[in-house]
Design a protein around this motif. Structure first.
Motif, PDB file in Angstrom:
ATOM      1  N   UNK A 141       0.978  -0.997  -0.043  1.00  0.00           N
ATOM      2  CA  UNK A 141       0.124  -0.124  -0.024  1.00  0.00           C
ATOM      3  C   UNK A 141       0.966   1.337  -0.014  1.00  0.00           C
ATOM      4  N   UNK A 142       0.677   2.030  -0.866  1.00  0.00           N
ATOM      5  CA  UNK A 142       1.512   3.260  -1.104  1.00  0.00           C
ATOM      6  C   UNK A 142       0.502   4.582  -0.362  1.00  0.00           C
ATOM      7  N   UNK A 143      -0.844   4.594  -0.795  1.00  0.00           N
ATOM      8  CA  UNK A 143      -1.660   5.545  -0.311  1.00  0.00           C
ATOM      9  C   UNK A 143      -3.199   5.033  -0.162  1.00  0.00           C
ATOM     10  N   UNK A 144      -4.050   5.617   0.467  1.00  0.00           N
ATOM     11  CA  UNK A 144      -5.180   5.415   0.762  1.00  0.00           C
ATOM     12  C   UNK A 144      -6.149   6.691   0.785  1.00  0.00           C
ATOM     13  N   UNK A 145      -7.436   6.388   0.443  1.00  0.00           N
ATOM     14  CA  UNK A 145      -8.345   7.696   0.410  1.00  0.00           C
ATOM     15  C   UNK A 145      -8.478   8.022   1.932  1.00  0.00           C
TER      16      UNK A 145
ATOM     17  N   UNK B 262       4.691   9.565   1.626  1.00  0.00           N
ATOM     18  CA  UNK B 262       4.561  10.668   2.534  1.00  0.00           C
ATOM     19  C   UNK B 262       3.820  11.976   1.670  1.00  0.00           C
ATOM     20  N   UNK B 263       2.749  12.285   1.869  1.00  0.00           N
ATOM     21  CA  UNK B 263       2.118  13.543   1.447  1.00  0.00           C
ATOM     22  C   UNK B 263       0.874  13.768   2.188  1.00  0.00           C
TER      23      UNK B 263
ATOM     24  N   UNK C  69       8.641   6.743  -0.117  1.00  0.00           N
ATOM     25  CA  UNK C  69       8.668   7.871  -0.678  1.00  0.00           C
ATOM     26  C   UNK C  69       8.175   8.998  -0.179  1.00  0.00           C
ATOM     27  N   UNK C  70       8.616  10.371  -0.620  1.00  0.00           N
ATOM     28  CA  UNK C  70       7.936  11.408   0.119  1.00  0.00           C
ATOM     29  C   UNK C  70       7.926  12.757  -1.108  1.00  0.00           C
ATOM     30  N   UNK C  71       7.030  13.792  -0.785  1.00  0.00           N
ATOM     31  CA  UNK C  71       7.070  15.017  -1.637  1.00  0.00           C
ATOM     32  C   UNK C  71       8.420  15.501  -1.412  1.00  0.00           C
TER      33      UNK C  71
ATOM     34  N   UNK D 262       3.669  21.266   1.882  1.00  0.00           N
ATOM     35  CA  UNK D 262       4.405  21.261   0.654  1.00  0.00           C
ATOM     36  C   UNK D 262       3.342  21.104  -0.594  1.00  0.00           C
ATOM     37  N   UNK D 263       2.390  20.481  -0.011  1.00  0.00           N
ATOM     38  CA  UNK D 263       1.360  20.432  -1.130  1.00  0.00           C
ATOM     39  C   UNK D 263       0.739  21.888  -1.794  1.00  0.00           C
ATOM     40  N   UNK D 264       0.613  22.584  -0.812  1.00  0.00           N
ATOM     41  CA  UNK D 264       0.225  23.933  -1.053  1.00  0.00           C
ATOM     42  C   UNK D 264       1.354  24.699  -1.930  1.00  0.00           C
ATOM     43  N   UNK D 265       2.555  24.786  -1.500  1.00  0.00           N
ATOM     44  CA  UNK D 265       3.485  25.199  -2.238  1.00  0.00           C
ATOM     45  C   UNK D 265       3.714  24.740  -3.511  1.00  0.00           C
TER      46      UNK D 265
END
Length: 266
Positions: A131-135, A155-156, A180-182, A204-207
């Motif tokens: 698993x890398x991500x989940x909703x 990681x995000x 992995x990460x942003x 980081x997402x917003x940037x």
């Protein structure tokens, strides 16, 4: 047939008592074995302290069985080849308290994967999967103690918001690491350690979003400037040609002189 002892004391016939005993024994066996009859083909179902335990470990399953007993309390699906937890996979298992899906090949967890068991589930093991991500909605209202260790997490912002709402297993929480990460500098580090240090992946997402918007706006601005320059140069060329054309036309004074010359000759 009833036999009476005295005027007020009825007594059952021994034949009736024997028949009742036989039928009671038969129905007892029938109902006691019902959960086993409903057990998936590759699994083993048993009663333990009055609870239905379904053991499907190491059965080479590629998906979650759909014919699980409805009274299942403990479901062991570890060490298989399951790749996905689909929507409403356990919707009929309203008594489910413990779910072990560790050591599978799970990559996808659908939004409604645990719909129907969010109130009853107490232990959920998803460790050692892919698993890398989940909703965010996948674990909504889930009160279970959850193990998410040894998955290749990215990681995000979404993962941060998911973990914020979960009750993670304290024994394995430090094994939930960023594969992995942003920001690459956080790859390989425990997620909780990174978040406890004050890092906010949502920033980081917003940037990143702001940078993308800036690049897009700069691109549009560059296109507009280029069009204006092209338009001006194109119009300058047309204006130059028009001026050259006008210059090539005879002037009124020249026409007057030519007319006077002709008159003198005549």
């Amino acid at each position: 047939m009833w036999n009476f002892v005295g005027p007020d004391m009825p007594r059952k016939s021994p034949i009736f008592d024997a028949s009742a005993l036989v039928w009671g024994f038969f129905f007892g066996i029938l109902f006691a074995s019902a959960p086993v009859m409903a057990c998936p083909k590759s699994c083993h179902c048993m009663e333990k302290s009055g609870l239905t335990v379904v053991q499907c470990m190491s059965c080479n399953l590629e998906k979650i069985p759909s014919d699980l007993p409805r009274d299942t309390v403990v479901l062991l699906l570890a060490s298989n080849h399951i790749t996905k937890i689909p929507n409403q996979a356990f919707k009929e298992l309203h008594r489910l308290q413990e779910l072990d899906l560790s050591n599978n090949d799970i990559e996808t967890v659908d939004v409604g994967a645990f719909q129907g068991v969010s109130d009853s589930l107490r232990v959920l093991d998803l460790s050692n999967n892919r698993i890398q991500s989940v909703p965010k909605e996948a674990f909504a209202r889930l009160q279970a103690k959850i193990s998410l260790s040894n998955n290749p997490w990215h990681c995000e912002c979404t993962l941060q918001e998911v973990l914020r709402e979960l009750r993670l297993d304290p024994e394995t929480v430090n094994e939930v690491s960023c594969h992995t990460a942003v920001q690459e500098e956080y790859a390989g580090k425990p997620v909780i350690q990174v978040l406890d240090s004050g890092i906010n992946f949502c920033n980081f997402h917003h940037k990143t979003t702001d940078v993308a918007m800036f690049v897009t706006m700069f691109g549009w601005f560059t296109m507009v400037i280029a069009y204006v320059i092209y338009y001006v140069r194109h119009n300058q060329e047309d204006a130059r040609r028009h001026l050259e054309y006008l210059k090539s036309l005879p002037s009124s004074s020249q026409i007057s002189k030519d007319f006077d010359t002709i008159s003198t000759v005549l």
